[in-house]
Motif scaffolding. Structure first.
Motif, mmCIF file in Angstrom:
data_model
loop_
_atom_site.group_PDB
_atom_site.id
_atom_site.type_symbol
_atom_site.label_atom_id
_atom_site.label_comp_id
_atom_site.label_asym_id
_atom_site.label_seq_id
_atom_site.Cartn_x
_atom_site.Cartn_y
_atom_site.Cartn_z
ATOM 1 N N GLU A 80 15.413 -23.040 -1.489
ATOM 2 C CA GLU A 80 14.868 -23.360 -2.807
ATOM 3 C C GLU A 80 13.373 -23.653 -2.704
ATOM 4 O O GLU A 80 12.576 -23.198 -3.512
ATOM 5 N N LEU B 107 11.157 -20.640 -2.446
ATOM 6 C CA LEU B 107 10.916 -19.856 -3.655
ATOM 7 C C LEU B 107 9.634 -20.268 -4.375
ATOM 8 O O LEU B 107 9.187 -19.582 -5.288
ATOM 9 N N LYS B 108 9.037 -21.365 -4.006
ATOM 10 C CA LYS B 108 7.949 -21.949 -4.778
ATOM 11 C C LYS B 108 6.769 -20.995 -4.979
ATOM 12 O O LYS B 108 6.420 -20.212 -4.094
ATOM 13 N N ILE B 109 6.175 -21.094 -6.171
ATOM 14 C CA ILE B 109 5.024 -20.259 -6.542
ATOM 15 C C ILE B 109 3.907 -21.170 -7.038
ATOM 16 O O ILE B 109 3.255 -20.903 -8.035
ATOM 17 N N THR B 110 3.696 -22.258 -6.335
ATOM 18 C CA THR B 110 2.833 -23.351 -6.783
ATOM 19 C C THR B 110 1.477 -22.871 -7.282
ATOM 20 O O THR B 110 0.772 -22.123 -6.594
ATOM 21 N N LEU C 212 9.661 -23.590 -10.365
ATOM 22 C CA LEU C 212 9.137 -22.971 -9.148
ATOM 23 C C LEU C 212 7.742 -23.467 -8.793
ATOM 24 O O LEU C 212 7.206 -23.099 -7.741
ATOM 25 N N ARG D 283 15.439 -17.023 -11.773
ATOM 26 C CA ARG D 283 14.446 -17.762 -10.994
ATOM 27 C C ARG D 283 14.083 -17.016 -9.711
ATOM 28 O O ARG D 283 12.911 -16.940 -9.314
ATOM 29 N N GLN D 284 15.096 -16.430 -9.060
ATOM 30 C CA GLN D 284 14.830 -15.680 -7.831
ATOM 31 C C GLN D 284 13.958 -14.458 -8.100
ATOM 32 O O GLN D 284 13.050 -14.136 -7.318
ATOM 33 N N SER E 257 10.388 -15.583 -8.773
ATOM 34 C CA SER E 257 9.745 -15.972 -7.518
ATOM 35 C C SER E 257 9.311 -14.753 -6.712
ATOM 36 O O SER E 257 8.189 -14.694 -6.205
ATOM 37 N N GLN E 258 10.193 -13.773 -6.591
ATOM 38 C CA GLN E 258 9.845 -12.578 -5.817
ATOM 39 C C GLN E 258 8.701 -11.811 -6.467
ATOM 40 O O GLN E 258 7.826 -11.272 -5.774
ATOM 41 N N TYR F 216 6.228 -13.056 -8.378
ATOM 42 C CA TYR F 216 4.993 -13.807 -8.168
ATOM 43 C C TYR F 216 4.524 -13.690 -6.715
ATOM 44 O O TYR F 216 3.324 -13.569 -6.438
ATOM 45 N N ARG F 217 5.462 -13.752 -5.784
ATOM 46 C CA ARG F 217 5.088 -13.644 -4.378
ATOM 47 C C ARG F 217 4.539 -12.261 -4.055
ATOM 48 O O ARG F 217 3.622 -12.124 -3.238
#
Length: 343
Positions: A6, A9-12, A35, A301-302, A305-306, A308-309
């Motif tokens: 979890e 997954l962060k996209i700070t 996230l 959410r996943q 996250s992907q 944004y990454r």
């Protein structure tokens, strides 16, 4: 998903704008916030709705014009959660402004428009992706990993009974069915060795709000039934193999393997064994979702996250251009073949 994954997954700190302050706009904003991203702008023609959503995200400014929004705010990703008819124009404006786009499904009304948006994104060296979140659920990822263990896949089936169309005009019910089509098509595209491009489809349209579809791809048969009337509400996907099957509960995001033993004892004990496996999987999944506070739309959410990454790492979008376009083309084929919009 563990607590460590979890955190992974962060996209700070990444900055997002939301177009559409309705149900999906709220859930997109919720996921971005969870996230670690920042909602900096919210756009809706209903200013009251946009204001209500902005109050949950204190840095968010409210707009009624996409041009003003993009000129006034520094945004890395635009989430398009507005009605389908607006998707193509909004995506084009965002891409022209140098902003990556995550857009609710269907990505565009037609396959030609989807292709145009993909070309615009490629030329601008930006990312665009529709929200086919089922593919990013824990249960679906687990099922894909387990495919070699179930023997040869012989059948893929999807059943969706969904609510929310009571009392609505018949044509609108058909539009809702058409909007649901990307879900099974995206799963078929991911699971079939040759994708959905050469599938021979048969459609069964009995009444507004109901659509049955059969298909054949090489040695794999396909089936889906999409219903606004059937109850209870369900969203189930089954992968049938020659040695066992995998059942996916897509409303809740988990999967269960059903063994295919032919012994008499196995047949007798199957109901208890399968109920036990389903209970364990559902309980574990519920605990995970409560721990991560994922009350709805598992997989969203996943995917966010992907996406944004991929932006941050200058990587490819979570879904390939081929996958996106193939899904759009087959959706258009099924709409035309079934006659959903001919009444």
């Amino acid at each position: 998903m563990t607590a460590a994954s979890e955190r992974d997954l962060k996209i700070t700190g990444m900055r997002a704008g939301i177009v559409g302050a309705g149900l999906m706009g709220r859930w997109h904003a919720h996921a971005v916030k969870r996230l670690g991203g920042r909602i900096v702008a919210i756009l809706d023609t209903d200013i009251k709705a946009a204001t209500r959503l902005s109050q949950r995200h204190r840095q968010a400014r409210v707009f009624s014009s996409i041009v003003e929004m993009l000129e006034s705010c520094s945004i890395e990703v635009l989430h398009i959660c507005s009605p389908l008819s607006s998707h193509s124009e909004l995506a084009s404006i965002a891409l022209a402004a140098g902003i990556n786009v995550l857009v609710e499904k269907p990505m565009t009304p037609t396959a030609d428009e989807a292709e145009r948006i993909l070309v615009e994104a490629r030329r601008s060296k930006l990312l665009v992706c529709p929200v086919h979140q089922f593919l990013f659920q824990n249960g679906v990822r687990k099922a894909i990993d387990l495919l070699p263990s179930i023997g040869e896949v012989v059948r893929l089936e999807m059943l969706i009974n969904t609510a929310g169309a009571e009392g609505r005009p018949e044509q609108l019910q058909n539009e809702i069915i058409a909007d649901i089509l990307p879900h099974p098509l995206s799963l078929f595209e991911a699971l079939l060795p040759n994708g959905v491009e050469n599938v021979a489809w048969t459609t069964m349209y009995a009444r507004p709000g109901e659509l049955g579809v059969g298909g054949q791809s090489s040695h794999v048969s396909l089936a889906m039934h999409l219903s606004l009337l059937g109850r209870p509400t369900r969203c189930m996907f089954t992968i049938v193999g020659t040695s066992s099957s995998i059942e996916l509960n897509l409303f809740h995001g988990y999967s269960v393997v059903r063994a295919g033993s032919l012994s008499r004892l196995s047949k007798i004990s199957a109901p208890l064994r399968e109920s036990s496996r389903g209970f364990v999987s559902a309980t574990h999944n519920l605990g995970r979702r409560l721990f991560e506070w994922e009350p709805a739309y598992p997989g969203l959410r996943q995917l966010i996250s992907q996406f944004y990454r991929a932006i941050r790492n200058e990587d490819q979008a979570p879904l390939s251009e081929h996958h996106i376009l193939a899904t759009a083309i087959e959706r258009e084929r099924l709409i035309a073949q079934s006659g959903l919009f001919l009444e």
